[in-house]
Design a protein around this motif. Structure first.
Motif, mmCIF file in Angstrom:
data_model
loop_
_atom_site.group_PDB
_atom_site.id
_atom_site.type_symbol
_atom_site.label_atom_id
_atom_site.label_comp_id
_atom_site.label_asym_id
_atom_site.label_seq_id
_atom_site.Cartn_x
_atom_site.Cartn_y
_atom_site.Cartn_z
ATOM 1 N N THR A 279 10.549 3.720 16.694
ATOM 2 C CA THR A 279 9.202 2.442 16.428
ATOM 3 C C THR A 279 8.344 3.505 15.758
ATOM 4 O OG1 THR A 279 8.210 3.036 18.401
ATOM 5 C CG2 THR A 279 9.577 1.697 19.139
ATOM 6 N N ILE A 280 7.427 2.323 15.615
ATOM 7 C CA ILE A 280 6.093 3.201 14.776
ATOM 8 C C ILE A 280 5.065 4.400 15.823
ATOM 9 C CG2 ILE A 280 3.924 2.869 14.105
ATOM 10 C CD1 ILE A 280 5.165 0.196 13.369
ATOM 11 N N ASP A 281 5.484 3.695 17.395
ATOM 12 C CA ASP A 281 4.182 4.813 17.826
ATOM 13 C C ASP A 281 5.265 6.070 18.293
ATOM 14 O OD1 ASP A 281 2.289 3.055 18.715
ATOM 15 O OD2 ASP A 281 2.987 2.184 20.269
ATOM 16 N N SER A 302 9.550 -0.896 10.899
ATOM 17 C CA SER A 302 9.719 -0.890 11.786
ATOM 18 C C SER A 302 10.255 -2.536 11.701
ATOM 19 C CB SER A 302 9.242 -0.409 13.121
ATOM 20 O OG SER A 302 10.004 -0.441 14.473
ATOM 21 N N LYS A 304 11.944 -2.715 15.542
ATOM 22 C CA LYS A 304 11.250 -4.031 16.185
ATOM 23 C C LYS A 304 9.699 -4.163 16.591
ATOM 24 C CE LYS A 304 14.429 -1.100 18.883
ATOM 25 N NZ LYS A 304 14.240 0.375 20.446
ATOM 26 N N ASP A 305 9.066 -3.196 15.306
ATOM 27 C CA ASP A 305 7.543 -3.684 15.550
ATOM 28 C C ASP A 305 7.046 -4.870 13.951
ATOM 29 O OD1 ASP A 305 6.773 -2.004 17.000
ATOM 30 O OD2 ASP A 305 7.182 -0.136 15.524
ATOM 31 N N LYS A 306 8.065 -5.140 13.387
ATOM 32 C CA LYS A 306 8.117 -5.681 12.419
ATOM 33 C C LYS A 306 7.349 -5.992 11.482
ATOM 34 C CE LYS A 306 10.137 -9.774 15.509
ATOM 35 N NZ LYS A 306 11.608 -9.343 14.413
ATOM 36 N N LYS A 307 6.572 -5.095 10.677
ATOM 37 C CA LYS A 307 6.109 -4.263 10.032
ATOM 38 C C LYS A 307 5.917 -3.303 9.367
ATOM 39 C CE LYS A 307 2.159 -2.828 13.739
ATOM 40 N NZ LYS A 307 0.748 -3.095 13.828
ATOM 41 N N GLN A 322 -3.099 1.271 9.080
ATOM 42 C CA GLN A 322 -2.063 -0.335 9.095
ATOM 43 C C GLN A 322 -3.041 -1.481 8.767
ATOM 44 O OE1 GLN A 322 -0.437 -1.028 13.010
ATOM 45 N NE2 GLN A 322 -1.638 1.378 14.244
#
Length: 559
Positions: A279-281, A302, A304-307, A322
């Motif tokens: 994930t991004i995090d 990502s 999972k994050d769709k961005k 972001q």
């Protein structure tokens, strides 16, 4: 970005030479060889299927029909290094020669080569403390298959380790910009199917020979996530890649000061993110714990994050950018987060480089297509024109396609699909791969990894007269630069022919003007320089240099 002056390396080395000669404390780094006794070092025998296809157990290495190489390796860290070295040995040695032969050209003296070795040891004296042990083990395994022709620079393991910082050093040199990139992401209502779509060009250029041997690598490690990356022989770091969770990483160089000590190479940090983040995090957390020695935007997408976001790192700062209220993200070679809003280097880069111009051009092209698909993304990466479709000359660094890219790449993270360009530059076919399929069968031969029906055909531009002229211009411009620096002569007919090969490019008129200036033909030089001034000049320093020549000539001619 193009190599403008390889001698910048020599200048940099001379600057720190005095510190080297009086320094102690490098012994630990020179003798730091990773302990691999805890690793299973078993690998299978290499089987030669033909002159460009090899296998070793479930590992394989093969040249595809488009001229790129496909590598599949698995195992623990040490085994991955050993398997990679075993399968790519011949290409690895060729690649080392392509890169390191430049050192022999620049530093032919054996004594100076000895000093160079001491300089490298001093400069990289802390690098071993900033690279995870597993990656050092992998590099050690790989180095078993390195050439011994360059041990005057450093022993095999240290040399391969040092080369992982070449990207960082290259873009930090003020006149040796080895790396530049243009990247974008779109998602939601900006793409045809609503899924995340990412495209990027890696304009890493270290000579034509270096660019020939591109590898699309698929790695199945015993620890962390399976991933793919686009790389070259001898490189375990990542410049462009995606893992099994649909997390992608690419890098865009930022404006850096000359670093005085090596820490974590960006490609190694990228590798760690790709191998251990989903994930991004998680990617941000990994980036925060490493100390880098140049400035870089890490473009993270990502599934999972769709961005997508950018992680902006430098030796003394850290930021995350972001976008808000939009479904697209663009990144060239300047920072955008609040953390760098007052950064003088970044402000200067925006004002003086071609980064902002390429950013605007990317905005323009994205706005021209309401909903993007993969073909649209490839077309954007291949675009050679300037703002408002202006002809700015082939090879102009203000273009998204500077006709020197190591590769272009497009990701669809949510489907685990990726398209990788084949030579030349990003003009060849974009070959399609599906990570789920590649990693699905652990017992597969892995000799046919791509998806032919999804591959995007080559750009027709490479078959045109304009392309042939551009390639001829690259050769002619090098000869012209050589004539300028070595006081050799070129006929006026040859100079005119060189101009006609790339008539919209400001650089050709600048070089012709400089040639005439050095020969004392000031009227002809002025005409060439003033013509250059009507074209799209790449950077503010280039414009200032051109203006200086024009002023000097007018004084000489009493104009």
């Amino acid at each position: 970005m193009k190599i403008k002056n390889f001698n910048c390396y020599t200048s940099f080395l001379v600057v720190i030479l005095f510190a080297t000669l009086t320094s102690c404390g490098i012994s630990k780094s020179i003798h730091d060889i990773p302990d691999v006794s805890g690793y299973d070092a078993t690998i299978s025998e290499k089987i030669t299927i033909n002159d460009s296809t090899f296998a070793s157990g479930n590992n394989s290495f093969a040249k595809n029909e488009y001229g790129s190489y496909e590598l599949f390796v698995e195992g623990n860290a040490y085994q991955i290094g050993l398997n990679t070295g075993l399968l790519t040995e011949d290409l690895f040695k060729t690649q080392e020669h392509a890169f390191l032969s430049k050192v022999d050209e620049l530093v032919p003296s054996k004594f100076k080569q000895y000093l160079l070795r001491k300089v490298l040891a001093f400069y990289n004296r802390k690098m071993y403390l900033h690279i995870p042990e597993a990656y050092k083990a992998e590099i050690l395994g790989l180095s078993k298959y390195a050439s011994n022709d360059y041990n005057h620079i450093a022993e095999e393991y240290l040399r391969v380790l040092y080369l992982h910082g070449a990207h960082d050093i290259g873009h930090a040199m003020q006149d040796l910009m080895l790396v530049g990139c243009s990247s974008f992401a779109a998602w939601g209502n900006k793409t045809e199917d609503g899924q995340l779509l990412i495209g990027r060009n890696l304009d890493f250029y270290a000579g034509d020979d270096f660019a020939k041997n591109k590898i699309v690598a698929f790695v199945n490690p015993t620890e962390g996530y399976k991933f793919m990356s686009v790389t070259w022989p001898g490189m375990i770091g990542v410049v462009s890649g995606m893992n099994e969770h649909g997390l992608t990483v690419t890098i865009n160089a930022g404006k850096s000061k000359i670093p005085w000590i090596a820490k974590t190479p960006i490609s190694i940090l990228n590798r760690e993110i790709l191998q251990y983040a989903s994930t991004i995090d998680e990617a941000i957390a990994i980036a925060k714990k490493r100390q880098v020695f140049v400035s870089e935007s890490i473009f993270v997408g990502s599934a999972k994050d769709k961005k997508a976001i950018t992680i902006e790192v430098s030796p003394k700062n850290f930021g995350v950018y972001q976008v808000e209220n939009t479904n697209q993200l663009i990144c060239t070679n300047h920072f955008q987060s609040d953390a760098y809003a007052e950064d003088k280097n970044n402000i200067k880069a925006i004002a003086e480089s071609h980064s902002a111009y390429r950013y605007e051009r990317m905005e323009e092209l994205l706005a021209a297509t309401e909903k993007l698909n993969v073909q649209d993304a490839v077309a954007i990466l291949r675009n050679k024109e300037g703002l408002h479709d202006k002809a700015i000359g082939y090879g102009n660094e203000k273009a998204l396609n500077q006709l020197l890219a190591h590769h272009g790449i497009v990701f669809k993270p949510e489907e685990r699909q990726v398209w990788v360009s084949s030579n030349p530059y990003q003009l060849g076919a974009f070959v399609a791969y599906d990570l789920d399929e590649v990693f699905a069968d652990a017992s597969a031969s892995h000799l046919n990894l791509s998806i032919p029906e999804l591959t995007i055909e080559a750009d027709a531009f490479q078959f045109t007269e304009a392309y042939k002229n551009y390639e001829a211009y690259r050769i002619a411009s090098k000869a012209l630069q050589h004539a300028i620096s070595n006081e050799t002569k070129i006929s006026s007919e040859k100079l005119t022919e060189t101009i006609q090969l790339n008539p919209e490019y400001w650089e050709v008129y600048y070089l012709v003007g400089k040639y005439y200036y050095e020969k004392g033909f000031y009227t002809a030089a002025l005409h060439a320089f003033e013509t250059a001034n009507t074209k799209e000049i790449t950077t503010v320093p280039d414009q200032e240099e051109l203006d200086k020549y024009i002023k000097k000539i007018k004084r000489k001619l009493n104009l």
